[in-house]
Design a protein around this motif. Structure first.
Motif, PDB file in Angstrom:
ATOM      1  N   TYR A  96       0.843  -1.201   0.000  1.00 22.25           N
ATOM      2  CA  TYR A  96       0.000   0.000   0.000  1.00 22.25           C
ATOM      3  C   TYR A  96       0.881   1.255   0.000  1.00 22.25           C
ATOM      4  O   TYR A  96       1.869   1.324   0.735  1.00 22.25           O
ATOM      5  CB  TYR A  96      -0.923   0.014   1.223  1.00 22.25           C
ATOM      6  N   ILE A  97       0.533   2.203  -0.829  1.00 21.41           N
ATOM      7  CA  ILE A  97       1.313   3.436  -0.946  1.00 21.41           C
ATOM      8  C   ILE A  97       0.535   4.584  -0.295  1.00 21.41           C
ATOM      9  O   ILE A  97      -0.606   4.864  -0.674  1.00 21.41           O
ATOM     10  CB  ILE A  97       1.607   3.749  -2.436  1.00 21.41           C
ATOM     11  N   ASP A  98       1.179   5.236   0.678  1.00 20.49           N
ATOM     12  CA  ASP A  98       0.495   6.322   1.385  1.00 20.49           C
ATOM     13  C   ASP A  98       0.501   7.630   0.601  1.00 20.49           C
ATOM     14  O   ASP A  98      -0.465   8.387   0.628  1.00 20.49           O
ATOM     15  CB  ASP A  98       1.165   6.567   2.748  1.00 20.49           C
ATOM     16  N   ARG A  99       1.627   7.936  -0.022  1.00 19.44           N
ATOM     17  CA  ARG A  99       1.727   9.224  -0.735  1.00 19.44           C
ATOM     18  C   ARG A  99       2.371   9.030  -2.096  1.00 19.44           C
ATOM     19  O   ARG A  99       3.399   8.341  -2.213  1.00 19.44           O
ATOM     20  CB  ARG A  99       2.600  10.209   0.064  1.00 19.44           C
ATOM     21  N   HIS A 100       1.797   9.673  -3.069  1.00 23.32           N
ATOM     22  CA  HIS A 100       2.328   9.612  -4.423  1.00 23.32           C
ATOM     23  C   HIS A 100       2.552  11.036  -4.925  1.00 23.32           C
ATOM     24  O   HIS A 100       1.604  11.818  -5.014  1.00 23.32           O
ATOM     25  CB  HIS A 100       1.335   8.866  -5.325  1.00 23.32           C
ATOM     26  N   LEU A 101       3.809  11.353  -5.201  1.00 20.23           N
ATOM     27  CA  LEU A 101       4.162  12.683  -5.696  1.00 20.23           C
ATOM     28  C   LEU A 101       4.354  12.577  -7.209  1.00 20.23           C
ATOM     29  O   LEU A 101       4.984  11.643  -7.699  1.00 20.23           O
ATOM     30  CB  LEU A 101       5.457  13.155  -5.025  1.00 20.23           C
ATOM     31  N   VAL A 102       3.809  13.549  -7.913  1.00 20.47           N
ATOM     32  CA  VAL A 102       3.777  13.467  -9.374  1.00 20.47           C
ATOM     33  C   VAL A 102       4.378  14.740  -9.959  1.00 20.47           C
ATOM     34  O   VAL A 102       4.094  15.844  -9.463  1.00 20.47           O
ATOM     35  CB  VAL A 102       2.302  13.319  -9.837  1.00 20.47           C
ATOM     36  N   HIS A 103       5.233  14.600 -10.982  1.00 26.06           N
ATOM     37  CA  HIS A 103       5.731  15.804 -11.667  1.00 26.06           C
ATOM     38  C   HIS A 103       5.530  15.691 -13.172  1.00 26.06           C
ATOM     39  O   HIS A 103       5.051  14.657 -13.667  1.00 26.06           O
ATOM     40  CB  HIS A 103       7.192  16.100 -11.289  1.00 26.06           C
ATOM     41  N   GLU A 104       5.917  16.730 -13.898  1.00 21.08           N
ATOM     42  CA  GLU A 104       5.488  16.841 -15.294  1.00 21.08           C
ATOM     43  C   GLU A 104       6.208  15.909 -16.259  1.00 21.08           C
ATOM     44  O   GLU A 104       5.677  15.634 -17.335  1.00 21.08           O
ATOM     45  CB  GLU A 104       5.626  18.313 -15.758  1.00 21.08           C
ATOM     46  N   VAL A 105       7.410  15.426 -15.903  1.00 21.25           N
ATOM     47  CA  VAL A 105       8.207  14.719 -16.905  1.00 21.25           C
ATOM     48  C   VAL A 105       7.869  13.225 -16.988  1.00 21.25           C
ATOM     49  O   VAL A 105       7.801  12.666 -18.075  1.00 21.25           O
ATOM     50  CB  VAL A 105       9.719  14.915 -16.658  1.00 21.25           C
ATOM     51  N   THR A 106       7.670  12.579 -15.843  1.00 20.27           N
ATOM     52  CA  THR A 106       7.483  11.128 -15.880  1.00 20.27           C
ATOM     53  C   THR A 106       6.020  10.718 -15.743  1.00 20.27           C
ATOM     54  O   THR A 106       5.733   9.533 -15.592  1.00 20.27           O
ATOM     55  CB  THR A 106       8.313  10.435 -14.776  1.00 20.27           C
ATOM     56  N   PRO A 163      -7.040  10.301  -5.267  1.00 20.68           N
ATOM     57  CA  PRO A 163      -6.483  11.638  -5.544  1.00 20.68           C
ATOM     58  C   PRO A 163      -5.999  12.332  -4.261  1.00 20.68           C
ATOM     59  O   PRO A 163      -5.026  13.089  -4.288  1.00 20.68           O
ATOM     60  CB  PRO A 163      -7.677  12.397  -6.146  1.00 20.68           C
ATOM     61  N   ASP A 164      -6.645  12.031  -3.118  1.00 17.08           N
ATOM     62  CA  ASP A 164      -6.272  12.702  -1.864  1.00 17.08           C
ATOM     63  C   ASP A 164      -4.926  12.233  -1.324  1.00 17.08           C
ATOM     64  O   ASP A 164      -4.371  12.852  -0.420  1.00 17.08           O
ATOM     65  CB  ASP A 164      -7.368  12.511  -0.797  1.00 17.08           C
ATOM     66  N   ALA A 165      -4.401  11.139  -1.873  1.00 18.59           N
ATOM     67  CA  ALA A 165      -3.071  10.674  -1.456  1.00 18.59           C
ATOM     68  C   ALA A 165      -2.011  11.079  -2.474  1.00 18.59           C
ATOM     69  O   ALA A 165      -0.867  10.616  -2.411  1.00 18.59           O
ATOM     70  CB  ALA A 165      -3.085   9.150  -1.282  1.00 18.59           C
ATOM     71  N   THR A 166      -2.400  11.920  -3.414  1.00 19.96           N
ATOM     72  CA  THR A 166      -1.538  12.274  -4.538  1.00 19.96           C
ATOM     73  C   THR A 166      -1.345  13.783  -4.540  1.00 19.96           C
ATOM     74  O   THR A 166      -2.263  14.519  -4.183  1.00 19.96           O
ATOM     75  CB  THR A 166      -2.226  11.832  -5.860  1.00 19.96           C
ATOM     76  N   ILE A 167      -0.158  14.223  -4.917  1.00 24.06           N
ATOM     77  CA  ILE A 167       0.074  15.665  -5.058  1.00 24.06           C
ATOM     78  C   ILE A 167       0.969  15.872  -6.284  1.00 24.06           C
ATOM     79  O   ILE A 167       1.916  15.131  -6.489  1.00 24.06           O
ATOM     80  CB  ILE A 167       0.697  16.275  -3.780  1.00 24.06           C
TER      81      ILE A 167
END
Lengths: 206, 470
Positions: B30-40, B58-62
C-alpha cells in the motif's frame, strides 16, 4: 505488453561500466512525445557529436553492429535516474534484451514492464561475450528465457533474472489488471489503516 | 500473531504496508503518498485514459511542475515550447483526474522532494513514491520512499499500491563528530566513495550512528537523497526528536491529539535490538574531509586536499580504461591538485541541497566576498517557501551583493531540462547529485560538492577548501 520467450538476433557490445540512464537518454530529450519515437535519441551523446553527426567509431554506428537487437553491457547498466524513457529509447531503437553483470534496480523493473529482458550474467561471461562480439563474423546470439540461457558462438551460458520478472515477461502480463483483481483486499486494508494511522491516509486540509 | 523476530526500521514500515503476499513472494504494497511531476507522468495519465481508469486516491496524490520550468521570469510564462507543453499537459491531467496541484506561481511550488517534507505531506512511517529516483530523500523522515518508473506511476495512480519484493537491509553507521567545514553532503559522498555506485543495489540503506543523529533534517535529507547514487532505491533514518520537532506545525501534518498519537507510533519504528542487517558498513565521521567528485560518477570522489588519480595506477584493465575515459572527459591531468581546477560555473540548489539551511551555508561563505571574475554563480532555492524564508533573512541580498544570480525554484541545472545548462567543456562546482557525462548539459563537467564548498569555489574561481576561507 509483448511476451518474451526466445530471441535470435544480432548483438552489439557496449563495453562500459555504469552506463547510466542519463547516457541512455539525456534529459533534454524527455520532452518528446512517445509517438515521435525515442530510437533516434538512444545513447545520443555517445552516438552523435556536438553537431549531430554520427561518431563513426561508436559501436551502433559501425556497419557490423547497426541494427543490433541485443546489447551486451558492463556493470551497473541503467543506473541513476528512474526515467522509463531509457527503456523507451532502447525499445524504439529495436533492442529487446540487454545482457550485463548488474543493472540499476529501477531500470530493470522498468525494462520488464515494457517487455525488454534485462539478463544478468557473471562478470566472466560478460567479458567472454564482449570479446566474442569483437571478433565474431556472425554476431547473432540466441536468448532463451524459459531455460535462462544465452547461446553465442556455439557456447551456452546461463543468465539470471528475478523469477517474478521472468514469469511476467514470459506471460506478457499487465500488472494493473492483476492488482485490480485485489481491489477488495486493498480497500479493506485502507480502512484498517485509516483506523491505525489516520494521518497517513487522510491528510488534514492545509 | 507473536512478532518476536527483531525487525529493522525498513522491516517495520514494510510490514505495516503489505496488503497481501502472493505465492511467489511478491507483495501488494500500500502506498500512502504519491508525488507526481510533469516529466514522468504524461504516459501514465494517458494509460489511465486509454483504459478508462480513474485515479484511485487523488487525496493521497500531489502534483507539481519542477523539472523543466524556467528559473527566471516565470511570471511571463514558459518560453520553451516543449517544456510549456509538458507543464500544460500536467495541468490538464490534474484537472481531469482531480489530483491536487501546487501551481507554478504559488509559494508551495518547488522541487517535489523539497516540498513533500516541507508541507508535512511526507511523514514518518509512510510509504512514499514518485517517478523520480531521488524520492529516496523522503526516507530522512523515517519513511520508506523510493523512485519508480512511469509504468509504476500508472500502477499507483490506478490502484494506490505497487507490486514489490522486500529489499535487503544495509546499515551504514557513521560514528563520531564531523570536522569544521564538513557537512551531510561530505558524509554521503564519502559513503558512496567507500561502497561504490552499485554498493547498495538490491538494498534499502539505513543510515545510523552518532554523526547521522547529530544532523538536522536538511542534512538527513541530503544523505538519504543520494542513496540512489550508491545503487539503493531507498535510504532511511530512524525518526527521533529531531524528526518530530520538524514535523510539528507543517501544513499537512497531524496536529494536537492526532500528532501525539502519531509520535507515539513513530517512536516504535526504530530498529529492535538485534535486528538483522544483510550488510553493515562503518565510517568514522572525524576522518571525513570536504569531498569533491573528480570523475563522471559519484564514486569517483576524493577529499579536496587530494590530487586527480592516475589511471595508470589501476591494476584492472577494464577499470583503468574507465578511469582514463573519465580523466579525458573531465579535461584533467593525473596528479593535478583538485584545488588547482578553475571553475566556470557554480550551481547551488537541487533536491540534494536546495533547502534553507543550504542557502544559509552558501551565504555564510559569500558574505563580504565577491564571485571571482569569469565565474557565473547561480543559486536556485528548492521551493517558493525556501525562497521567501531566505528573503526574510536577507540572504538573497548577501548573495546578490556577492555576485550570485538569485533565481526561482526548480530542478534547474541539476539536469538541464530548462534553459539552465552548461555548454561543452564548462567546469561546474555543483551541489546537485549526479556528475554523469552531459548531465548538466552536453559536454559539461560537473564536480559535486557541498553548498559551502560551492560558494568557496565561486569566490575563489577554482575548487577550494572551504576550511581555508574561515
Amino acid at each position: 505488453m509483448d511476451r518474451f520467450t526466445t530471441l535470435s538476433a544480432p548483438a552489439a557490445p557496449l563495453a562500459l561500466d555504469n552506463v547510466d540512464t542519463d547516457q541512455i537518454i539525456p534529459a533534454r530529450f524527455m520532452k518528446r512525445s512517445r509517438a515521435e519515437g525515442y530510437g533516434p535519441v538512444l545513447l545520443h551523446d555517445l552516438r552523435f557529436d556536438e553537431a549531430g553527426a554520427p561518431r563513426p567509431d561508436f559501436v551502433l554506428n559501425t556497419p557490423r553492429h547497426a541494427g543490433a537487437k541485443v546489447l551486451v553491457g558492463g556493470r551497473n547498466f541503467g543506473s541513476g535516474s528512474s526515467r522509463e524513457a531509457a527503456v523507451y529509447a532502447l525499445w524504439d531503437y529495436g533492442i529487446r534484451c540487454v545482457i550485463a553483470p548488474s543493472f540499476g534496480d529501477i531500470f530493470a523493473s522498468n525494462a520488464v514492464k515494457n517487455g525488454l529482458l534485462p539478463a544478468r550474467v557473471s562478470e566472466e561471461d560478460a567479458a567472454t561475450l564482449l570479446a566474442w562480439l569483437d571478433s565474431a563474423n556472425d554476431t547473432q546470439l540466441q536468448v532463451d528465457l524459459e531455460a535462462c540461457t544465452i547461446t553465442a558462438g556455439g557456447q551456452t551460458i546461463p543468465f539470471s533474472i528475478d523469477p517474478v520478472r521472468r514469469t511476467q515477461l514470459l506471460n506478457g502480463w499487465d500488472d494493473i489488471d492483476l492488482t485490480r483483481e485485489r481491489a477488495a483486499a486493498i480497500a479493506s486494508f485502507r480502512t484498517a489503516r485509516a483506523q491505525a494511522e489516520p494521518w497517513a491516509i487522510a491528510p488534514p486540509a492545509a | 500473531m507473536a512478532e518476536t523476530k527483531p525487525r529493522t526500521l525498513f522491516d517495520k514500515v514494510w510490514d505495516a504496508h503489505v496488503v497481501e503476499q502472493l505465492p511467489d513472494g511478491t507483495c501488494v504494497l500500500y502506498i500512502d503518498r504519491h508525488l507526481v511531476h510533469e516529466v514522468t507522468s504524461p504516459q501514465a495519465f494517458e494509460g489511465l485514459r486509454l483504459a478508462g481508469r480513474k485515479v484511485r486516491r487523488p487525496d493521497a496524490t500531489i502534483a507539481v511542475a519542477d523539472h523543466n520550468i524556467p528559473t527566471m521570469g516565470r511570471a511571463n510564462g514558459i518560453q520553451e515550447e516543449d517544456s510549456r507543453i509538458q507543464v500544460e499537459t500536467l495541468e490538464r491531467n490534474v484537472a481531469e483526474f482531480g489530483v491536487p496541484y501546487f501551481p507554478i506561481l504559488s509559494a508551495q511550488q518547488g522541487i517535489v522532494h523539497i516540498i513533500g517534507p516541507e508541507q508535512g505531506i511526507s511523514l514518518p512511517g509512510m510509504t512514499i513514491v514518485c517517478g523520480d529516483s531521488h524520492t529516496s530523500t523522503h526516507g530522512a523522515m523515517g519513511s520508506l520512499a523510493f523512485g519508480i518508473g512511469t509504468s509504476e506511476v500508472e500502477h499507483v495512480l490506478a490502484t494506490q499500491t505497487l507490486l514489490q519484493k522486500p529489499a535487503k537491509n544495509m546499515l551504514v553507521k557513521v560514528e563520531g563528530t564531523l570536522g569544521a567545514g564538513c557537512t551531510a553532503k561530505d558524509i554521503v559522498l564519502a559513503i558512496i566513495g567507500k561502497i561504490g555506485t552499485a554498493g547498495g543495489t538490491g538494498h534499502v540503506i539505513e543510515f545510523a550512528g552518532s554523526a547521522i543523529r547529530a544532523l538536522d533534517m536538511a542534512g538527513r535529507m541530503t544523505v538519504c537523497n543520494m542513496s540512489i547514487e550508491a545503487g539503493a532505491r531507498a535510504g532511511m533514518i530512524a525518526p527521533d526528536q529531531t524528526t518530530f520537532d520538524y514535523v510539528r506545525g507543517k501544513p499537512y501534518a497531524p496536529k494536537g491529539e492526532a500528532l501525539d498519537r502519531a509520535i507515539a507510533w513513530w517512536s516504535t519504528l526504530p530498529a529492535d535490538p538485534g535486528a538483522h542487517y544483510d550488510t553493515v558498513v562503518e565510517l568514522d565521521a572525524a576522518a571525513i574531509a570536504p569531498m569533491v567528485t573528480w570523475g563522471t560518477n559519484p564514486e569517483a570522489v576524493v577529499p579536496v586536499t587530494a590530487t586527480v588519480p592516475n589511471p595508470a595506477d589501476e591494476q584492472d584493465e577494464a577499470k583503468r580504461a574507465q578511469l582514463a575515459r573519465m580523466v579525458e572527459y573531465m579535461g584533467l591531468t593525473p596528479g593535478q591538485k583538485i584545488t588547482d581546477l578553475k571553475i566556470d560555473v557554480v550551481f547551488i540548489g537541487s533536491c540534494t541541497n536546495g533547502r534553507i539551511e543550504d542557502v544559509r551555508a552558501a551565504a555564510a561563505v559569500a558574505k563580504g566576498r565577491k564571485v571571482a571574475t569569469g565565474v557565473r554563480a547561480m543559486i536556485v532555492p528548492g521551493s517558493g517557501i525556501v525562497k521567501q524564508q531566505a528573503e526574510e533573512e536577507g540572504l538573497d541580498k548577501i548573495l546578490i551583493e556577492a555576485g550570485f544570480e538569485w533565481r526561482e525554484p526548480g530542478c534547474s541545472m541539476c539536469l538541464g531540462m530548462n534553459p539552465d545548462k552548461l555548454t561543452p567543456g564548462q567546469r561546474c562546482a555543483s551541489t546537485s547529485n549526479r556528475n554523469f557525462e552531459g548531465r548538466q548539459g552536453p559536454g559539461g563537467r560537473t564536480h559535486l560538492v557541498s553548498p559551502a564548498m560551492a560558494a568557496a569555489a565561486a569566490v575563489s574561481g577554482h575548487l577550494a577548501d572551504v576550511r581555508e576561507l574561515a
